[in-house]
Scaffold this motif. Structure first.
Motif, PDB file in Angstrom:
ATOM      1  N   ILE A 127       5.798   9.870   0.683  1.00  0.00           N
ATOM      2  CA  ILE A 127       4.984   9.394   1.799  1.00  0.00           C
ATOM      3  C   ILE A 127       4.708   7.900   1.652  1.00  0.00           C
ATOM      4  N   LEU A 128       5.039   7.162   2.707  1.00  0.00           N
ATOM      5  CA  LEU A 128       4.806   5.713   2.756  1.00  0.00           C
ATOM      6  C   LEU A 128       4.032   5.385   4.020  1.00  0.00           C
ATOM      7  N   LYS A 188      17.641   3.457   7.399  1.00  0.00           N
ATOM      8  CA  LYS A 188      16.700   3.096   8.453  1.00  0.00           C
ATOM      9  C   LYS A 188      15.487   2.289   7.995  1.00  0.00           C
ATOM     10  N   SER A 241      12.339   1.284  10.490  1.00  0.00           N
ATOM     11  CA  SER A 241      11.991   2.552  11.132  1.00  0.00           C
ATOM     12  C   SER A 241      11.042   3.340  10.233  1.00  0.00           C
ATOM     13  N   PRO A 242      10.388   4.371  10.806  1.00  0.00           N
ATOM     14  CA  PRO A 242       9.585   5.239   9.934  1.00  0.00           C
ATOM     15  C   PRO A 242      10.470   5.794   8.816  1.00  0.00           C
ATOM     16  N   PRO A 243       9.963   5.802   7.597  1.00  0.00           N
ATOM     17  CA  PRO A 243      10.779   6.260   6.449  1.00  0.00           C
ATOM     18  C   PRO A 243      11.228   7.707   6.659  1.00  0.00           C
ATOM     19  N   ASP A 244      12.527   7.913   6.698  1.00  0.00           N
ATOM     20  CA  ASP A 244      13.083   9.234   6.999  1.00  0.00           C
ATOM     21  C   ASP A 244      13.753   9.862   5.785  1.00  0.00           C
ATOM     22  N   ALA A 245      13.431   9.361   4.609  1.00  0.00           N
ATOM     23  CA  ALA A 245      13.912   9.946   3.358  1.00  0.00           C
ATOM     24  C   ALA A 245      12.963   9.433   2.281  1.00  0.00           C
ATOM     25  N   PRO A 246      12.848  10.162   1.174  1.00  0.00           N
ATOM     26  CA  PRO A 246      11.974   9.667   0.107  1.00  0.00           C
ATOM     27  C   PRO A 246      12.459   8.308  -0.417  1.00  0.00           C
ATOM     28  N   LEU A 247      11.551   7.610  -1.036  1.00  0.00           N
ATOM     29  CA  LEU A 247      11.871   6.361  -1.731  1.00  0.00           C
ATOM     30  C   LEU A 247      12.050   6.694  -3.200  1.00  0.00           C
ATOM     31  N   ARG A 248      13.141   6.243  -3.780  1.00  0.00           N
ATOM     32  CA  ARG A 248      13.366   6.449  -5.219  1.00  0.00           C
ATOM     33  C   ARG A 248      13.375   5.091  -5.902  1.00  0.00           C
ATOM     34  N   ALA A 273      16.957   4.163  -4.019  1.00  0.00           N
ATOM     35  CA  ALA A 273      17.356   4.725  -2.722  1.00  0.00           C
ATOM     36  C   ALA A 273      16.206   4.622  -1.720  1.00  0.00           C
ATOM     37  N   THR A 274      16.532   4.241  -0.518  1.00  0.00           N
ATOM     38  CA  THR A 274      15.631   4.373   0.637  1.00  0.00           C
ATOM     39  C   THR A 274      16.427   5.211   1.635  1.00  0.00           C
ATOM     40  N   SER A 275      16.688   4.676   2.806  1.00  0.00           N
ATOM     41  CA  SER A 275      17.670   5.266   3.719  1.00  0.00           C
ATOM     42  C   SER A 275      18.217   4.089   4.504  1.00  0.00           C
TER      43      SER A 275
END
Lengths: 513, 513
Positions: free
Chosen positions: A128-129, A154, A84-91, A150-152
């Motif tokens: 932003i990805l 989704k 899915s569209p990234p709905d949280a920052p990527l760490r 961390a991703t989410s």
């Protein structure tokens, strides 16, 4: 502090444009514990990097890349979301390792004495990805561990491209080729020595691109010697000499090291031997380059070092040993520095005399000649112990390898006596040994200078050759074949595994073999 | 997915220039455990920030700044070394907290269900000092904890300046003043509601500047209503409507939320009620702005939502309830959504009818009128339970607060019946209550609409007024006076403490009191 802005400006004008190359990872690896491997860690290939793009990584998933050789440069990552569209920052967590130990062992447990900030890891948050990120800091590494912290739920991420833009001021294309007849092991040592030097050659000769990333005069002296026979970057040595000459300490001493940014400034570390090495390094530079203009500019600084250093001689002509001074010589923790300092003084006085004569400065030449007599006679009368057959150091008359080696290099006695002293040193093997490649360099130089060329080659193979067998792709700051986790800083993680003062096999091989 | 590039381009042209302000920290604080304080954490002032510049911080030392109010923006730090020249990188950890809990509790122990990447912390490594660093990411915070993770033994650091450059598209200077006669507590609630809205007003109406930092239509509808009475930024609502209208899902539905970067794209989340709220939000916008051009552009999207939504009606005129759909309504975990969805459909159909009549679209008006009759009759016949005296939802005939509130708002029955229903709701207090300010908003709106203005004010004070007493400087995403650590995400750390759907006290106060 004494600042000669004209010198600093001259150094600034000599700042090299760095040569850039793009390097891609060579394979995916895992780092596993292996009691047979160097420091107990083995980097084992587990697949091609071609498959990386097809993989998606979620929370707590990670991978390790092997860039195939030691690299110094900037990392670029191209990351795209999967799902899915990234709905949280990527760490992300990135760990850069020159050696497998840096990947295998946790930085969180680090308890060494040097700053943990030298350990190369980053936590980055990406809002932003897809994105292409070029990390702003320079890293020194062969291995890169990427962990998705961390991703989410989704989305996951895929790494479309990861590469390193390497930087150096050493141009490999101008290095003279070696004779075909040279044995393979020496060719390998030469290549690794050159790689080590290359990765330390930046806008100054750095001691190590991981740590301390700066110009130390002790390293500079050896790098410059190797450089004259390889990269022949005279301007870089000149720049470093002008930096040291342009920014001395309060008493006029050349500092032990200096920093380039935010603007050039000298560190407050003062080492007796390192200040004196300004004289030796300037002499080597002049002999290699015949750059008389630089010699004329910097001679007063060199002469100052001589005058300051001889002030430490007592009325017997011996360097005073008390708790107030620092002389480096080696990391050997028990080493008394008086004997080696005395020898280094004599060694540098003799190089100062060469320069004074070159400049036809009769008064200075007379003065330096007097200093040489005073300190040499002092050494022979008060530090040479006829009974032990060794030079001694300090009030406890310590017999160390370092003191003998430097007395040989300073040519306090004649070549025959020096050769005998070195042979006795090997036979009797006093407890206070050598703990750095820097000191092994001087041992080998002393052996060669005393005509013991075979013994020198044997030592080169026994020390640097063992590093090669232990998997070195650059030569290491510290190495003890008997204690492979040795660190003077309380942790092998913090050691520099590409270190300038260890690059000199290429110097020996090209100069003598 | 349906993309109408003309709409997306129009939205792009409406992108506001953000208003920037510089905000300095107001005091140094400590965050201590305090069972009397909200969530058990108390932020206690321990001194002026004037002393900060004079302090030097070494390894493992930290301090906490209070910026005095909630801030959304970019952090700048000016850092200088104290002591010897910095001989190792500086490693800092920064933790940004909207609330004391984020400073008091460790993010490392976070085990919530949303991504840990929403927690606002950074590890940064700084190679060159002194420096001025402007962090590239935007943060939402009042408190900032700075920890020096590593320097070296030779230097510490001092913080010469730390400030936040705040950003918003809400211009405070154009907000009408309130009548002097208004009670102080309502003035405070108005101010905090405006601050909440302001900090969520960026290049879109965000749901929360900490999380999710994006445009959700459920939040947009309430923000827009508050905005018309305060910031009056019609263009920002228009931009958001064009974004939703320009990027629908595959079936033509308006998505529940969307992203602006790297280029505008709609999320794949589909919520029955949220798609319908496009109609209500467009109606509210037209009523406030009389912007007929936008209405004409976006009407077909609104009509699509109506047609798609009524497809879900069964032959009884009731919204089908099955595991395949999602309707938000509220975070109440036990809530069955059928009843509220039915009411929201009717509510939005009525607003669609207003717009169809405004545009003199007779056919559409007739069709929508038929849908209203069908769904209203269905609700009265099949969801109204005469025996219970409540509307029920789902196969288990659940009685919930949310279903009653939305049936009132949809005006399924007359005003007198609605008032009676709401009073009965308070008297009998069914188990399935409300768990978000979003739902409390609808409760209060329902009370006012039914003539129960005093009860509405009492509820406003009992809910948002309690938040104020608990120390809110913005209104929170979640709040339950009986369970102050309530989170639908498994951790109060991840809750948003400046959340758009909670901003509406200013709307009620300015519209009705």
């Amino acid at each position: 502090m004494g600042r000669i802005q004209r010198f600093v400006d001259k150094a600034d004008q000599l700042t090299p444009t760095l040569i850039q190359s793009t390097v891609y990872p060579k394979q995916m690896i895992e780092v596993i514990q292996d009691s047979e491997a160097f420091q107990g860690w083995n980097a084992r290939g587990i697949g091609s990097v071609d498959t990386l793009q097809q993989q998606a990584f979620g929370k707590d998933e990670s991978f390790i890349l092997d860039f195939g050789d030691h690299q110094v440069g900037y990392l670029t990552l191209s990351i795209k979301p999967v799902g899915s569209p990234p709905d949280a920052p990527l760490r992300l967590k990135l760990i850069f390792g020159e050696m497998p130990c840096e990947i295998g062992e946790s930085f969180d447990d680090y308890e060494g004495w040097l700053s943990r900030s030298w350990l190369q890891d980053e936590i980055i948050n990406i809002d932003i990805l897809p994105c292409e990120i070029k990390l702003p800091r320079r890293y020194s590494f062969r291995y890169l561990k990427v962990t998705v912290v961390a991703t989410s739920v989704k989305y996951k991420v895929a790494f479309e491209d990861i590469h390193c833009t390497t930087v150096t001021s050493g141009d490999l294309s101008i290095i003279p080729s070696l004779p075909e007849t040279l044995t393979d092991d020496l060719k390998v040592m030469d290549r690794i020595g050159i790689k080590t030097l290359q990765d330390c050659m930046q806008t100054v000769f750095e001691d190590g691109p991981k740590r301390d990333r700066r110009l130390w005069i002790g390293d500079l002296r050896l790098q410059a010697q190797a450089n004259y026979l390889t990269f022949q970057n005279y301007d870089l040595v000149k720049r470093c000499l002008y930096l040291f000459g342009g920014m001395t300490l309060e008493g006029g001493e050349v500092g032990a090291c200096l920093f380039e940014k935010p603007e050039p400034h000298v560190d407050d570390t003062l080492l007796y031997d390192y200040s004196l090495f300004f004289v030796a390094t300037l002499c080597d530079y002049y002999m290699a380059s015949r750059d008389r203009e630089t010699l004329i500019d910097l001679w007063p600084i060199a002469m100052d070092q001589i005058k300051i250093a001889v002030r430490r001689l007592d009325d017997r002509g011996i360097v005073k040993d008390d708790p107030s001074w620092w002389c480096f010589t080696d990391w050997q923790p028990e080493l008394n520095k008086q004997g080696s300092a005395q020898a280094i003084l004599i060694y540098c006085l003799k190089r100062g005399l060469i320069l004074a004569e070159e400049l036809s400065l009769a008064d200075s030449a007379v003065l330096i000649t007097e200093y040489i007599s005073l300190s040499t006679e002092g050494a022979l009368k008060h530090l040479w112990c006829e009974e032990k057959g060794f030079f001694v150091s300090g009030s406890e008359e310590q017999v160390s390898w370092a003191t003998q080696i430097w007395m040989v290099l300073a040519e306090v006695r004649d070549a025959k006596a020096n050769a005998n002293l070195l042979e006795k040193l090997f036979n009797e093997n006093p407890d206070i040994g050598l703990s750095t490649p820097y000191s092994y360099h001087h041992l080998i130089e002393a052996l060669i200078q005393s005509g013991l060329r075979d013994k020198a080659l044997e030592q080169l193979r026994a020390y640097w050759g063992e590093m090669v067998k232990d998997g070195a792709d650059c030569f290491w700051e510290l190495y003890n074949p008997m204690d492979k986790r040795l660190s003077p800083y309380g942790s092998n993680l913090i050691n520099s595994y590409c270190h300038a003062w260890s690059c000199t096999p290429t110097y020996f091989i090209r100069k003598y073999y």
